[in-house]
Design a protein around this motif. Sequence first.
Motif, PDB file in Angstrom:
ATOM      1  N   ASN A   1      75.706 -12.748  87.791  1.00 46.63           N
ATOM      2  CA  ASN A   1      75.867 -14.263  87.668  1.00 46.63           C
ATOM      3  C   ASN A   1      76.675 -14.179  85.951  1.00 46.63           C
ATOM      4  O   ASN A   1      75.670 -15.106  85.268  1.00 46.63           O
ATOM      5  N   VAL A   2      77.391 -13.604  85.626  1.00 47.19           N
ATOM      6  CA  VAL A   2      77.486 -13.227  83.975  1.00 47.19           C
ATOM      7  C   VAL A   2      78.032 -14.608  83.283  1.00 47.19           C
ATOM      8  O   VAL A   2      78.199 -14.776  82.482  1.00 47.19           O
ATOM      9  N   TYR A   3      78.354 -15.286  84.202  1.00 48.57           N
ATOM     10  CA  TYR A   3      79.117 -16.432  83.897  1.00 48.57           C
ATOM     11  C   TYR A   3      78.116 -17.883  82.958  1.00 48.57           C
ATOM     12  O   TYR A   3      78.376 -18.796  82.484  1.00 48.57           O
ATOM     13  N   ALA A   4      76.423 -16.799  83.706  1.00 48.38           N
ATOM     14  CA  ALA A   4      75.346 -17.944  83.045  1.00 48.38           C
ATOM     15  C   ALA A   4      75.136 -17.597  81.275  1.00 48.38           C
ATOM     16  O   ALA A   4      74.304 -18.056  80.590  1.00 48.38           O
ATOM     17  N   TRP A   5      76.312 -16.757  80.976  1.00 49.86           N
ATOM     18  CA  TRP A   5      75.736 -15.922  78.986  1.00 49.86           C
ATOM     19  C   TRP A   5      77.196 -16.482  78.877  1.00 49.86           C
ATOM     20  O   TRP A   5      78.307 -16.470  78.999  1.00 49.86           O
ATOM     21  N   ARG A   6      76.786 -16.644  77.342  1.00 52.85           N
ATOM     22  CA  ARG A   6      78.673 -16.527  76.839  1.00 52.85           C
ATOM     23  C   ARG A   6      79.026 -15.286  75.905  1.00 52.85           C
ATOM     24  O   ARG A   6      80.328 -15.256  75.737  1.00 52.85           O
ATOM     25  N   THR A   7      78.520 -14.187  75.765  1.00 52.61           N
ATOM     26  CA  THR A   7      79.064 -13.037  75.346  1.00 52.61           C
ATOM     27  C   THR A   7      77.724 -11.843  76.269  1.00 52.61           C
ATOM     28  O   THR A   7      76.707 -12.363  76.260  1.00 52.61           O
ATOM     29  N   ILE A   8      78.496 -10.407  76.220  1.00 49.93           N
ATOM     30  CA  ILE A   8      77.497  -9.699  76.489  1.00 49.93           C
ATOM     31  C   ILE A   8      77.620  -9.116  75.514  1.00 49.93           C
ATOM     32  O   ILE A   8      78.241  -7.693  75.222  1.00 49.93           O
ATOM     33  N   VAL A   9      76.112  -8.591  74.660  1.00 48.69           N
ATOM     34  CA  VAL A   9      76.210  -6.876  74.035  1.00 48.69           C
ATOM     35  C   VAL A   9      75.098  -6.299  74.377  1.00 48.69           C
ATOM     36  O   VAL A   9      74.133  -6.317  75.243  1.00 48.69           O
ATOM     37  N   ALA A  10      76.123  -4.903  73.712  1.00 46.29           N
ATOM     38  CA  ALA A  10      75.206  -3.899  74.215  1.00 46.29           C
ATOM     39  C   ALA A  10      74.757  -3.029  72.755  1.00 46.29           C
ATOM     40  O   ALA A  10      75.562  -3.297  71.765  1.00 46.29           O
ATOM     41  N   VAL A  11      73.279  -3.020  73.177  1.00 52.21           N
ATOM     42  CA  VAL A  11      72.364  -2.560  71.757  1.00 52.21           C
ATOM     43  C   VAL A  11      72.723  -1.083  72.373  1.00 52.21           C
ATOM     44  O   VAL A  11      71.873  -0.962  73.154  1.00 52.21           O
ATOM     45  N   GLY A  12      73.353  -0.149  71.049  1.00 57.42           N
ATOM     46  CA  GLY A  12      72.454   1.511  71.211  1.00 57.42           C
ATOM     47  C   GLY A  12      74.038   2.238  70.761  1.00 57.42           C
ATOM     48  O   GLY A  12      74.679   1.741  70.243  1.00 57.42           O
ATOM     49  N   GLY A  13      74.852   2.959  72.032  1.00 59.32           N
ATOM     50  CA  GLY A  13      75.826   4.074  71.374  1.00 59.32           C
ATOM     51  C   GLY A  13      76.427   3.429  72.311  1.00 59.32           C
ATOM     52  O   GLY A  13      76.496   2.496  72.770  1.00 59.32           O
ATOM     53  N   ASP A  14      77.694   4.264  71.950  1.00 64.73           N
ATOM     54  CA  ASP A  14      79.035   4.044  73.303  1.00 64.73           C
ATOM     55  C   ASP A  14      79.402   4.031  74.582  1.00 64.73           C
ATOM     56  O   ASP A  14      79.461   3.053  74.895  1.00 64.73           O
ATOM     57  N   GLY A  15      77.646   4.705  74.846  1.00 68.91           N
ATOM     58  CA  GLY A  15      77.658   5.015  76.187  1.00 68.91           C
ATOM     59  C   GLY A  15      77.380   3.389  77.029  1.00 68.91           C
ATOM     60  O   GLY A  15      77.780   3.864  78.641  1.00 68.91           O
ATOM     61  N   VAL A  16      76.714   2.647  76.540  1.00 69.06           N
ATOM     62  CA  VAL A  16      76.529   1.618  77.525  1.00 69.06           C
ATOM     63  C   VAL A  16      77.064   0.360  77.150  1.00 69.06           C
ATOM     64  O   VAL A  16      77.180  -0.289  77.980  1.00 69.06           O
TER      65      VAL A  16
ATOM     66  N   GLY B   1      90.266  26.863  85.742  1.00 68.88           N
ATOM     67  CA  GLY B   1      89.591  27.114  85.590  1.00 68.88           C
ATOM     68  C   GLY B   1      88.691  26.250  86.321  1.00 68.88           C
ATOM     69  O   GLY B   1      88.735  25.010  86.104  1.00 68.88           O
ATOM     70  N   SER B   2      87.852  26.211  86.015  1.00 64.58           N
ATOM     71  CA  SER B   2      86.156  25.567  86.430  1.00 64.58           C
ATOM     72  C   SER B   2      85.107  25.164  84.994  1.00 64.58           C
ATOM     73  O   SER B   2      84.381  24.931  85.194  1.00 64.58           O
ATOM     74  N   SER B   3      85.483  25.949  83.584  1.00 62.52           N
ATOM     75  CA  SER B   3      84.858  25.994  82.858  1.00 62.52           C
ATOM     76  C   SER B   3      84.716  24.791  81.765  1.00 62.52           C
ATOM     77  O   SER B   3      86.472  25.795  81.196  1.00 62.52           O
ATOM     78  N   GLY B   4      84.896  24.418  81.846  1.00 63.25           N
ATOM     79  CA  GLY B   4      84.166  23.716  80.158  1.00 63.25           C
ATOM     80  C   GLY B   4      84.155  22.303  80.467  1.00 63.25           C
ATOM     81  O   GLY B   4      83.562  21.765  81.057  1.00 63.25           O
ATOM     82  N   TYR B   5      84.278  21.312  79.329  1.00 60.18           N
ATOM     83  CA  TYR B   5      84.254  19.909  79.417  1.00 60.18           C
ATOM     84  C   TYR B   5      85.332  18.668  79.011  1.00 60.18           C
ATOM     85  O   TYR B   5      86.446  19.138  78.166  1.00 60.18           O
ATOM     86  N   LEU B   6      84.828  17.786  79.729  1.00 63.16           N
ATOM     87  CA  LEU B   6      85.989  16.420  79.655  1.00 63.16           C
ATOM     88  C   LEU B   6      85.186  15.663  79.190  1.00 63.16           C
ATOM     89  O   LEU B   6      84.001  15.584  80.183  1.00 63.16           O
ATOM     90  N   THR B   7      84.964  14.892  78.289  1.00 62.35           N
ATOM     91  CA  THR B   7      84.741  13.648  78.031  1.00 62.35           C
ATOM     92  C   THR B   7      85.269  12.237  77.969  1.00 62.35           C
ATOM     93  O   THR B   7      86.312  12.558  77.709  1.00 62.35           O
ATOM     94  N   VAL B   8      84.900  10.754  77.949  1.00 61.36           N
ATOM     95  CA  VAL B   8      85.849   9.408  78.249  1.00 61.36           C
ATOM     96  C   VAL B   8      84.395   8.807  77.832  1.00 61.36           C
ATOM     97  O   VAL B   8      83.074   8.824  78.174  1.00 61.36           O
ATOM     98  N   ASP B   9      84.857   8.661  76.172  1.00 60.68           N
ATOM     99  CA  ASP B   9      84.660   7.838  74.940  1.00 60.68           C
ATOM    100  C   ASP B   9      83.402   8.573  74.855  1.00 60.68           C
ATOM    101  O   ASP B   9      81.780   7.881  74.833  1.00 60.68           O
ATOM    102  N   GLY B  10      83.419   9.593  75.373  1.00 62.62           N
ATOM    103  CA  GLY B  10      81.606  10.514  74.598  1.00 62.62           C
ATOM    104  C   GLY B  10      80.465  10.532  76.027  1.00 62.62           C
ATOM    105  O   GLY B  10      79.667  11.331  75.642  1.00 62.62           O
ATOM    106  N   GLU B  11      81.651  10.261  77.801  1.00 56.27           N
ATOM    107  CA  GLU B  11      80.701  10.622  78.429  1.00 56.27           C
ATOM    108  C   GLU B  11      81.362  11.555  79.497  1.00 56.27           C
ATOM    109  O   GLU B  11      82.162  11.655  79.403  1.00 56.27           O
ATOM    110  N   LEU B  12      80.330  12.668  79.685  1.00 54.17           N
ATOM    111  CA  LEU B  12      80.866  14.069  80.604  1.00 54.17           C
ATOM    112  C   LEU B  12      81.551  13.138  81.985  1.00 54.17           C
ATOM    113  O   LEU B  12      80.786  12.983  82.604  1.00 54.17           O
ATOM    114  N   VAL B  13      82.475  13.709  82.466  1.00 55.92           N
ATOM    115  CA  VAL B  13      82.861  13.501  83.670  1.00 55.92           C
ATOM    116  C   VAL B  13      83.551  15.029  83.843  1.00 55.92           C
ATOM    117  O   VAL B  13      83.382  15.806  83.871  1.00 55.92           O
ATOM    118  N   GLU B  14      83.245  14.831  85.469  1.00 52.50           N
ATOM    119  CA  GLU B  14      84.036  15.827  86.188  1.00 52.50           C
ATOM    120  C   GLU B  14      85.599  16.575  85.690  1.00 52.50           C
ATOM    121  O   GLU B  14      86.077  16.083  85.367  1.00 52.50           O
TER     122      GLU B  14
END
Length: 607
Positions: free
Chosen positions: A233-248, A573-586
């Motif tokens: 129930n996220v409505y129990a808080w007034r803000t959600i804070v990510a402490v870490g990198g862009d990944g969190v 082809g099938s060789s390479g990297y695709l990233t979204v916000d620095g996270e690896l995707v298919e």
Amino acid sequence: MADSMFGKDVSKNIEGDSVPKDHVYLEETFYILSKKNSVFRVRLTSKGLSLTKETDGSSKEQTILLRDIIGSKCMRSKRRRHGASSCVCSSLVGPQQLKVVEENSGDLDENDISAYLYIYSYILKRSRRSWKRERTTITLRFRSFDKYEDNNREAQKWRTTIKCLIAGQPITYVPPLNDKKILILLNPKSGPGKARELFQTKVAPILQEAEVPYDLHVTKYAQFAREFVRTRNVYAWRTIVAVGGDGVLFEILNGMFERLDWQQALSEIPLAIIPCGSGNGLARTICHLYNEPYITQNLTGISMALVKNRITPMDVVRIETKTKIMFSFLSVGWGLLSDIDIESERLRAIGGQRFAVWAVARLLGLRRYRGVISYVKIKDVTNLPKPKQPLTLSHSVSQDGALDSPDAEAFIDCDENSEVFSNAVNGKHHQRVDSWYSVNSRRSAFYSTRGSEYHSVTSGGSEMRSPVHACMHGPASHLPSLVSQLPSHWVHEEGEFVMVHVAYQPYIGEDFLFAPRSTLSDGVMWMLIIKAGISRSQLLSFLLGIGQGSHAEINNEYVKMIPVSAFRIVPEGSSGYLTVDGELVEYGPIQAEIFPNVVNLIVPDLK
């Protein structure tokens, strides 16, 4: 009259920052005990705390701006131990000798009827090459009356007025009530792995001084933050804070979009980020756009934003691959920059320097990728709507008031069998947490923020159980399916590429000013295309210029930057990297479109 003790770290105004006269709420004269014929005339205005020092007919004025003040606290003098100086005033000669305790302490000096008001601020000051924030504490001693209760009443009047002004609420002399905590989700493995220590030493002290309560949860496994915001129930808080990198924050954002009530949740509960990762693109962007100094591992300014609770809208990008739908706030990459990002993970321990080290390796072994790039070009970016100005959130509206009841709080806030650290609240004491609290023993008191709780990463049997299968919601796509033909007005480019990178924030890393013209909410994605055939020297020049954003003006046969509202990348082809916000995707076809003003983001006060 009242007396005053001003710490030596009180600074003057920022250069060129004029402070016009404003409405005066409170005014008092304080004497300096250590100097003869010196008084301070202190005025609390809607602009800040105005201090006028008068000595032997001369005066000097300075103002601590309200936007730099985070909180205040009323204290009493501490009882003297046997053998201490018997002079009643000796402890008041210098600020270092004053010992104070809270009113409910059993160690009070009953002979001192004074009430002490501590005012905490972090003032912008110019260093040799840049700006930085310096902690400043003002101590005002109230002793105009013969009883402590009367002096304390005056001090409390000042404290309450300060709190109302900080919160942007009407002045009432009743402390503004915001009993909702902020939710902090901390990834201990972000970047070089110092998120815990940085939170303990840099963030928690500011929250304690500002009396901002919080719940701190340390992530236990990959996608923990995503599951947490999806199932609680996220409505129990007034803000959600990510402490870490862009990944969190990426996890949190996508967890919110997996909720059936995603639209209401994102409109009522703003998101925030405290940068402790390697890239930290969004945090760097926020500081850049709001003129807040950004110093690596110095989290003062962006932590103050949690106290001020100013919000502004942010665009999100809906991304579709062959098997997944996700939402992004930073960038999509294919080729050189994504290769550097993913392959340099093995050097995570050295922090952001890993990108520079791996860039050299990738320049020596330059790769080419064949595929088709399609996009919808924005013809005129000068007529786009201006981003909205930050607003102040005084509270969030709960989705269901019953869920905010004390009976529900234990279920909402706590994992089963988790260890919780808190100060005593309503006579209830909680267990201590694992040993990382004692990394800096002198800092341990910072974790006694009223009502704050810590949920231990070492808790046994406390993994969350997802009651429903995750399903991505969010705004509906306007694009054809990924395997369908695109409309005729799309632009298509086929061939070999060194890289394609699309960003919707100015910075995609601490030192990567990728899209200088971008803002948080402008409805534009900036696509950088670098074609094969470019020389290594030209690429090196590009990488060196990306720190200052000079690459954005390049437009030649190999390099161009295009403003787009949607795009599709189909690599061969099938060789390479695709990233979204620095996270690896298919790896495979991917398409995206931008949706303006979907998320509310905590930002600093405008300068």
